[in-house]
Design a protein around this motif. Structure first.
Motif, PDB file in Angstrom:
ATOM      1  N   LEU A  15     -14.096  30.622  -5.308  1.00 29.78           N
ATOM      2  CA  LEU A  15     -13.286  29.519  -5.821  1.00 29.78           C
ATOM      3  C   LEU A  15     -11.832  29.931  -6.001  1.00 29.78           C
ATOM      4  CD1 LEU A  15     -13.403  28.667  -9.593  1.00 29.78           C
ATOM      5  CD2 LEU A  15     -13.952  30.925  -8.718  1.00 29.78           C
ATOM      6  N   LYS A 216     -12.908  21.780 -13.695  1.00 32.49           N
ATOM      7  CA  LYS A 216     -13.330  22.279 -12.383  1.00 32.49           C
ATOM      8  C   LYS A 216     -14.138  23.564 -12.539  1.00 32.49           C
ATOM      9  CE  LYS A 216     -11.660  24.494  -8.188  1.00 32.49           C
ATOM     10  NZ  LYS A 216     -10.630  24.690  -7.180  1.00 32.49           N
ATOM     11  N   GLU A 217     -13.658  24.466 -13.377  1.00 34.75           N
ATOM     12  CA  GLU A 217     -14.358  25.742 -13.534  1.00 34.75           C
ATOM     13  C   GLU A 217     -15.671  25.570 -14.292  1.00 34.75           C
ATOM     14  OE1 GLU A 217     -11.924  29.013 -14.724  1.00 34.75           O
ATOM     15  OE2 GLU A 217     -10.791  28.898 -12.858  1.00 34.75           O
ATOM     16  N   LEU A 220     -18.146  24.300 -11.766  1.00 34.27           N
ATOM     17  CA  LEU A 220     -18.545  25.361 -10.835  1.00 34.27           C
ATOM     18  C   LEU A 220     -19.392  26.428 -11.526  1.00 34.27           C
ATOM     19  CD1 LEU A 220     -15.394  25.813  -8.581  1.00 34.27           C
ATOM     20  CD2 LEU A 220     -17.560  24.733  -8.010  1.00 34.27           C
ATOM     21  N   SER A 254      -4.016  17.466  -8.633  1.00 34.04           N
ATOM     22  CA  SER A 254      -4.046  17.662  -7.188  1.00 34.04           C
ATOM     23  C   SER A 254      -2.648  17.951  -6.638  1.00 34.04           C
ATOM     24  CB  SER A 254      -4.702  16.470  -6.479  1.00 34.04           C
ATOM     25  OG  SER A 254      -3.880  15.335  -6.539  1.00 34.04           O
TER      26      SER A 254
ATOM     27  N   LEU B  68     -15.247  17.889  -6.563  1.00 33.21           N
ATOM     28  CA  LEU B  68     -15.147  19.247  -6.041  1.00 33.21           C
ATOM     29  C   LEU B  68     -15.899  19.339  -4.714  1.00 33.21           C
ATOM     30  CD1 LEU B  68     -15.885  21.377  -9.220  1.00 33.21           C
ATOM     31  CD2 LEU B  68     -13.695  20.567  -8.349  1.00 33.21           C
ATOM     32  N   ASP B  75     -15.437  27.278  -2.673  1.00 34.29           N
ATOM     33  CA  ASP B  75     -14.410  26.273  -2.916  1.00 34.29           C
ATOM     34  C   ASP B  75     -13.693  25.937  -1.602  1.00 34.29           C
ATOM     35  OD1 ASP B  75     -12.370  24.800  -3.986  1.00 34.29           O
ATOM     36  OD2 ASP B  75     -11.766  26.327  -5.457  1.00 34.29           O
ATOM     37  N   GLU B  77     -10.901  24.794  -1.147  1.00 34.42           N
ATOM     38  CA  GLU B  77      -9.481  25.155  -1.173  1.00 34.42           C
ATOM     39  C   GLU B  77      -9.254  26.517  -0.532  1.00 34.42           C
ATOM     40  OE1 GLU B  77      -7.393  24.494  -4.926  1.00 34.42           O
ATOM     41  OE2 GLU B  77      -9.011  23.149  -5.490  1.00 34.42           O
ATOM     42  N   THR B  97     -16.772  15.557 -11.013  1.00 33.80           N
ATOM     43  CA  THR B  97     -16.552  16.114 -12.353  1.00 33.80           C
ATOM     44  C   THR B  97     -16.251  14.978 -13.302  1.00 33.80           C
ATOM     45  OG1 THR B  97     -14.176  16.328 -12.063  1.00 33.80           O
ATOM     46  CG2 THR B  97     -15.545  18.159 -11.329  1.00 33.80           C
TER      47      THR B  97
END
Lengths: 343, 101, 512
Positions: A15, A216-217, A220, A254, B68, B75, B77, B97
Motif C-alpha cells: 500500500l 484507508k489504512e 486495509l 484524492s 479502495l 494498493d 496506487e 470505505t
C-alpha cells in the motif's frame, strides 16, 4: 513493476500511505499502523495503568480494528488495562441486529467481555418505533443523542473509567469541515480534542485512539488481517449535509492525500476570538447528565416522543423547558407547532 | 490482438450492494486489439455489471473517491492505477470505505 | 458514521425561493431588479445607495485607514477589485460629509508569464487596464511576476510599525488632517500631482524584464509538481511583489478586493491546506503580518452576485485575464475543488457563503507574542505568518513525523521498546530532524552544514502549509534568490541559537 517496501527494502509493497506517501509491505504496514496508535496513546496520555476501558463497538470496521489493536497493544506494551466491549442496540431491524452478531463474534475472537445496552430498555423506544413516529427526516438526531448517552449509561453500569470510540482521521477532519460549514464555532474548537476530560457528573471521559489513522489504512488493515467486520449502511439514511462534507473530504484526499491530516492540523491550531460566546456546561435537572440547558437534549427528545410532539427536541425551544420540568401542559398553539405533520 | 483474459473481481465494504449483493465475480474480458487496462475495465464494469446508481461506483473514468482498489492484493496506487495493464487471472478487489463505523 | 449529536435545521434547511415580489423592499416604490439575500429585492437606486454605503461603512467601522494616508489598491482586473476601484473613486469624488480622505494608488501584477499567456496577450491586457487606470487619475504601478527575481531579501522582513492605533489616535489624526487641509488647499487634491509623478515614473521604467528572469520563472514553475502548490506559490510571490511596491512607494496600506464569496472559498481551502493557524490573518478585514504595511479587505461584505450586478448596472469596467486555474477540471487543485464545492453547495443552501464567512469573523489571528514580531525565525519564510509547528506532543504534526519515521528504512530493526522511548520531541529548526526526514536530505544522513549552505533546508523555516507547498517541488533551488539568501541567513541564526542552547545545556548537565 513491483514497488519495494520503503521500510524493510526487501519485500513487495502492498500500500501507499496517504499521510506520508511511503510504500510499505504487509508486515511493515502492520507494525507501523499499530506503533502509530501506540504513540498516539502514549503521547496524549490517554490511559493510566489499571484502568477499565470500554471500547464502543458497533461491529463496523473502525471499532473492530480499534478493539483488535487495543488488545494487541495492551499485551505488547503491558498497559495493564482491563478492556471490554460496549455496544448499543438502537433497535433497527435488519441493521443493528446483524451488526451485533458481528460484535458477539468479536467478543469470542478477542476474548473481551461484552455489554449491550438497548434504547428500548433505557428509553422505552426502539429506533424502529421512533422512525414510525417522526419519519425519516430527523431520526438521526434522536439516534445520535440517545447513543451518546446510552454509551455512558452502559459504561457506568460496568464501572468503566474511560470510553474509547473508533473515530478515525477522516471522521475528525469531516467534523472540522462540517463545523466550518455550519458556522459552529464552539464545536469547531472542541472537535479536534483527542479526549474529553470528565465534563461533569454523569459523563465518562472519552477518547479517540484512531484520531490520526486514515480510514484507508483502517480498511486495509482489516482486510489484510482478515478481521471480521460488518459493512452496511444504516437503513435510516445518513444525513445529507454531512454527506456533502464527506464527499468533499474524499475529493480533497484524492487531490492531495495528506489533506485529511492537514485539515486536522488546521483544526488543532486555529484560535477563536475571545469574547465569542461559548455555551456553559451544566447538568440536566431531570437526569443529571451534562447539558448546557436546563434539560439535556435526550430528556427533551424523550419528552417530545412521549407527549406525541416529536418536534420538541428539534430546533430551539428552550423557553418551553420550564413547562416541561413543571409537567405543565402546552398551549394548543405550541402543540400545533410541534406535531410531526410538516416533517 | 490480445487474447481474452479471465479476472477475479471482488467487491467489499458495501460496494457489493451495487452488484446485487454478490461479492465475488469471475469474468472474462473479450479479446481486443490492445491489452486491457484498468481504465477499460472500469468502463466495462459500468457497461456490463453495474446494476444501479453507477455514480456511486465510478466517477469520471476512475472509481469514486473513497473506494479502495487492490490489484493482486496490493494498493493500485503502487501499480499505475488506471494505466495498469491487466494480466490473465488477475485478482481485482474494490472495497468501499464509505459506510459503517 | 452517523455520529449525529447535532442539529441540522434552521439555516441548513433548503430555503424555498420566495415568489418574486415586484417592489423594492426598501423604498417600497421602485421596481425590484435583484434579490440580494433571500427575500430582499432591491430597485436600481436603492441598490446603488446600499452598495456605496456598505463600502464606506466598512471603512468607517474598522477605522484603520487614516486621512492622508497612502493606500495601494491591488487590482487584478477581475470584477471584485475593479468594483473596489470604482468605490474608491466614488468615495473620493463626492462632496458628502463621509468623503474618503486617503491618497490612493494602484498596483497591477501581471502574472501572464505563469499562466501561459503570450507576450501580445499580456500587452493587450495591460493596455486595457492602463486605460481604465488613467481614466481614474490615480498613480499606478504595473509589476511583472518575473520581477520577483530581482527582489531584495528585505522583503521578507516584517517591520514592526508604530504601536497599534487605539480609537483616540485615529480621531486625533482625523482632526489634524481637517485642520491642515483648511490651511493649505493643495493637500485635498493630491491625486493629480501624484498621478503625474506616477506616469513619469512608469515611463522611465523599462516595461520589459530580462530574458533570464523569464526563464527563471519557467524553471521555477516547472519544478512545482501540483497545481495546488503552484497556486499557493503564485499567491505568495504576488504578495511579496505587492508588499515591495508598497514599501518602495511609501504606501502604508494595501486594499485587496476579496469578496465575501471569495473569502468563503479561501477560508475553506486554507483549512484544507493546513493553514488553520493563519485563517484570521488570511481572511480578516485587516492583516498585519507585514508590520509596516497593513493589508485591508474592504470588499469582504459583498457577495460576488452583488458585485457582478453592480458592475453591470453601473458600467464598471473589468478585464478578464486567464489565470492558472482557468479551464482546469474541478479536481485540478485543492483551491479549484473548494471553489466548485462552495459554489455547488451555495446553489442548494443559499446561506452557505455567509455562514462560512461568519465563521471567519469569530477567529483570532494566531497569538504572536510581541517579542516574536522582530524574531524572524518565528515567522514563516514564505507567507510570513507565525510558524505553527510548535505543537503539543500529541498533534497532527507530530503524528506525521512519527508516520514518516516508521515508514523509513532501517528502523524496523530497532527494538520496539527503545523506539517507544524515542518519542518525537523536536523543536522546529533543528536542521533536518524537524522536517521529517524522507524528503529534504538524502536517505538517513543528516544534513551537514556544508550541504545546507548549498541548498538550505527550508522546512524548519516554514509554517506547516508552506512546507506542503515546498514538498511538492522537485527543485527548491529554483526559488528566487531573495528567498534563498534570506533562508541561509535565518538558518545560520537558528544554528547559532541551537549551539548556544546546547552549550548552556551541557553546562547544566555537568553541574549535576
Amino acid at each position: 513493476m513491483p514497488v519495494q517496501c520503503s521500510s524493510c527494502t526487501k519485500k513487495r509493497a502492498v500500500l501507499k500511505r496517504p499521510k506520508t506517501g511511503h510504500s510499505l509491505c504487509k508486515d511493515c504496514f502492520f507494525w507501523a499502523f499499530e506503533e502509530e496508535v501506540h504513540q498516539t496513546i502514549v503521547s496524549a496520555r490517554l490511559f493510566n495503568r489499571g484502568e477499565t476501558v470500554g471500547i464502543g463497538a458497533s461491529g463496523g470496521k473502525d471499532s473492530t480494528v480499534l478493539a483488535h489493536v487495543l488488545k494487541v497493544l495492551n499485551e505488547r506494551y503491558d498497559y495493564g488495562l482491563k478492556l471490554l466491549l460496549l455496544s448499543v442496540d438502537e433497535g433497527i431491524t435488519g441493521y443493528r441486529d446483524d451488526s451485533l452478531e458481528t460484535v458477539k463474534r468479536n467478543q469470542q475472537q478477542y476474548e473481551l467481555p461484552l455489554k449491550i445496552v438497548s434504547y428500548e430498555e433505557l428509553y422505552g423506544w426502539t429506533m424502529d418505533a421512533i422512525v414510525k413516529q417522526v419519519g425519516l427526516k430527523n431520526n438521526c438526531t434522536f439516534c445520535g443523542v440517545f447513543r451518546r448517552q446510552a454509551l455512558d449509561r452502559g459504561a457506568m453500569m460496568l464501572k468503566v473509567d474511560k470510553i474509547c470510540t473508533g473515530h478515525n482521521a477522516d471522521d475528525v477532519a469531516e467534523t472540522v469541515l462540517m463545523n466550518v460549514l455550519r458556522g459552529d464555532i464552539a464545536r469547531l474548537r472542541r472537535c479536534t480534542a483527542i479526549s474529553t476530560a470528565s465534563e461533569g457528573e454523569g459523563a465518562i471521559p472519552r477518547c479517540k485512539p484512531l484520531k490520526y489513522t486514515y480510514e484507508k489504512e483502517i480498511v486495509l488493515y482489516a482486510y489484510f488481517k482478515k478481521l471480521d467486520y460488518f459493512s452496511t449502511e444504516c437503513i435510516y439514511s445518513p444525513n445529507a449535509y454531512r454527506g456533502h462534507a464527506r464527499t468533499f473530504l474524499k475529493d480533497l484526499e484524492s487531490v492531495r492525500p495528506s489533506a485529511i491530516v492537514d485539515v486536522i492540523h488546521s483544526g488543532e491550531t486555529l484560535s477563536v476570538k475571545e469574547g465569542v460566546k461559548m455555551p456553559v456546561q451544566g447538568t440536566c435537572s431531570r437526569c443529571g447528565y451534562i447539558s448546557s440547558q436546563a434539560l439535556c437534549k435526550s430528556c427533551v427528545l424523550l419528552e417530545g416522543l412521549n407527549r406525541g410532539l416529536p418536534r420538541l427536541g428539534i430546533g430551539k425551544h428552550h423557553r418551553l423547558h420550564g413547562k416541561i420540568l413543571a409537567q405543565q401542559p402546552l398551549t394548543q398553539q405550541e402543540e400545533r407547532k410541534l406535531k410531526a405533520i410538516d416533517f | 490482438m490480445a487474447a481474452p483474459i479471465a479476472l477475479h473481481l471482488e467487491f467489499g465494504g458495501g460496494a457489493e450492494l451495487l452488484f446485487d449483493g454478490v461479492k465475488n465475480h469471475h469474468v472474462t474480458l473479450p479479446s481486443q486489439s490492445e491489452p486491457w487496462d484498468m481504465r477499460q475495465l472500469l468502463a466495462w464494469i459500468r457497461g456490463n455489471m453495474l446494476k444501479e446508481r453507477p455514480e456511486l461506483f465510478v466517477q469520471g473514468e476512475s472509481v469514486r473517491p473513497g473506494i479502495l482498489v487492490l490489484i493482486n492484493d496490493a494498493d493500485w496506487e503502487l501499480m499505475g492505477e488506471l494505466e495498469y495493464q491487466l494480466q490473465d487471472q488477475d485478482n481485482i478487489i474494490f472495497i468501499s470505505t464509505l459506510h459503517g463505523g | 458514521m452517523c455520529q449525529v449529536d447535532e442539529e441540522y435545521n434552521g439555516h441548513l434547511e433548503k430555503i424555498s425561493l420566495p415568489t418574486l415580489s415586484k417592489k423594492c423592499v426598501k423604498c417600497k416604490d421602485g421596481t425590484a431588479v435583484l434579490i440580494i439575500r433571500v427575500g430582499d429585492a432591491f430597485c436600481r437606486d436603492c441598490f446603488k445607495e446600499y452598495f456605496i454605503h456598505k463600502f464606506r461603512a466598512m471603512l468607517g467601522k474598522n477605522r484603520v485607514i487614516f486621512p492622508g494616508e497612502k493606500v495601494l489598491l491591488a487590482v487584478s482586473g477581475g470584477p471584485a477589485s475593479s468594483s473596489m476601484l470604482s468605490q474608491v473613486q466614488e468615495g473620493l469624488s463626492r462632496d458628502a460629509p463621509k468623503k474618503l480622505r486617503f491618497v490612493p494608488g494602484i498596483v497591477f501584477v501581471d502574472e501572464g508569464g505563469a499562466c501561459g499567456l503570450s507576450v501580445e496577450e499580456r500587452q493587450r491586457a495591460i493596455a486595457q487596464l492602463e486605460s481604465i487606470f488613467r481614466e481614474k487619475g490615480f498613480p499606478y504601478h504595473v509589476v511583472h511576476l518575473e520581477q520577483v527575481f530581482s527582489l531584495p531579501g528585505s522583503v521578507l522582513e516584517a517591520v514592526s510599525s508604530a504601536p497599534e492605533q487605539p480609537g483616540s489616535s485615529y480621531k486625533a489624526a482625523v482632526d489634524q488632517f481637517i485642520q491642515n487641509s483648511r490651511g493649505e488647499h493643495g493637500l485635498m487634491e493630491p491625486s493629480v500631482e501624484d498621478a503625474e509623478s506616477g506616469f513619469a515614473q512608469l515611463s522611465t521604467q523599462d516595461p520589459t524584464y530580462p530574458t533570464e528572469h523569464r526563464l527563471a520563472l519557467e524553471r521555477l514553475l516547472a519544478s512545482v509538481r501540483t497545481l495546488t502548490a503552484k497556486e499557493d506559490l503564485l499567491q505568495t510571490l504576488r504578495q511579496h511583489l505587492i508588499l515591495h511596491t508598497a514599501r518602495v512607494h511609501g504606501y502604508t496600506k494595501v486594499m485587496m478586493g476579496d469578496s465575501c464569496s471569495r473569502l468563503a472559498v479561501k477560508l475553506l481551502s486554507s483549512i484544507s491546506l493546513g493553514r488553520g493557524a493563519s485563517l484570521a490573518t488570511d481572511t480578516g478585514f485587516s492583516d498585519t503580518r507585514y508590520g509596516d504595511v497593513v493589508i485591508v479587505r474592504p470588499m469582504r461584505d459583498y457577495s460576488s452576485k452583488e458585485i457582478a450586478f453592480y458592475n453591470r448596472m453601473f458600467n464598471v469596467p473589468s478585464v478578464f485575464i486567464p489565470g492558472l486555474d482557468t479551464k482546469t477540471p474541478e479536481k485540478a487543485s485543492i483551491q479549484r475543488l473548494t471553489e466548485s464545492f462552495v459554489t455547488k453547495l451555495q446553489a442548494d443552501f443559499p446561506s452557505t457563503v455567509s455562514t462560512i464567512y461568519r465563521t471567519s469573523e469569530k477567529l483570532h489571528s494566531a497569538r504572536t507574542p510581541q517579542s516574536a514580531i522582530t524574531d524572524l525565525t518565528s515567522k514563516c519564510l514564505l507567507c510570513m505568518c507565525a510558524i505553527d509547528t510548535n505543537t503539543e506532543e500529541a498533534s497532527a504534526f507530530n503524528a506525521i513525523l512519527v508516520s514518516e519515521r516508521l515508514s523509513q528504512s532501517g528502523l524496523r530493526e530497532t527494538a520496539p521498546h527503545t523506539q517507544a522511548q524515542a518519542l518525537p520531541t523536536e523543536s522546529p529548526g533543528q536542521c533536518c530532524s524537524s522536517g521529517g526526514q524522507g524528503q529534504g536530505c538524502g536517505s538517513g544522513d543528516c544534513c551537514s552544514s556544508a550541504q545546507s549552505s548549498v541548498t538550505p533546508d527550508l522546512k524548519g523555516l516554514l509554517c506547516y502549509s508552506c512546507r506542503l507547498t515546498i514538498k511538492d517541488m522537485t527543485a527548491v533551488e529554483t526559488l528566487p534568490q531573495y528567498i534563498m539568501t534570506e533562508a541561509e541567513k535565518r538558518q545560520r541564526r537558528l544554528r547559532m541559537k541551537m549551539e548556544i542552547s546546547e552549550f548552556l545545556l551541557d553546562d547544566e548537565e555537568s553541574g549535576e
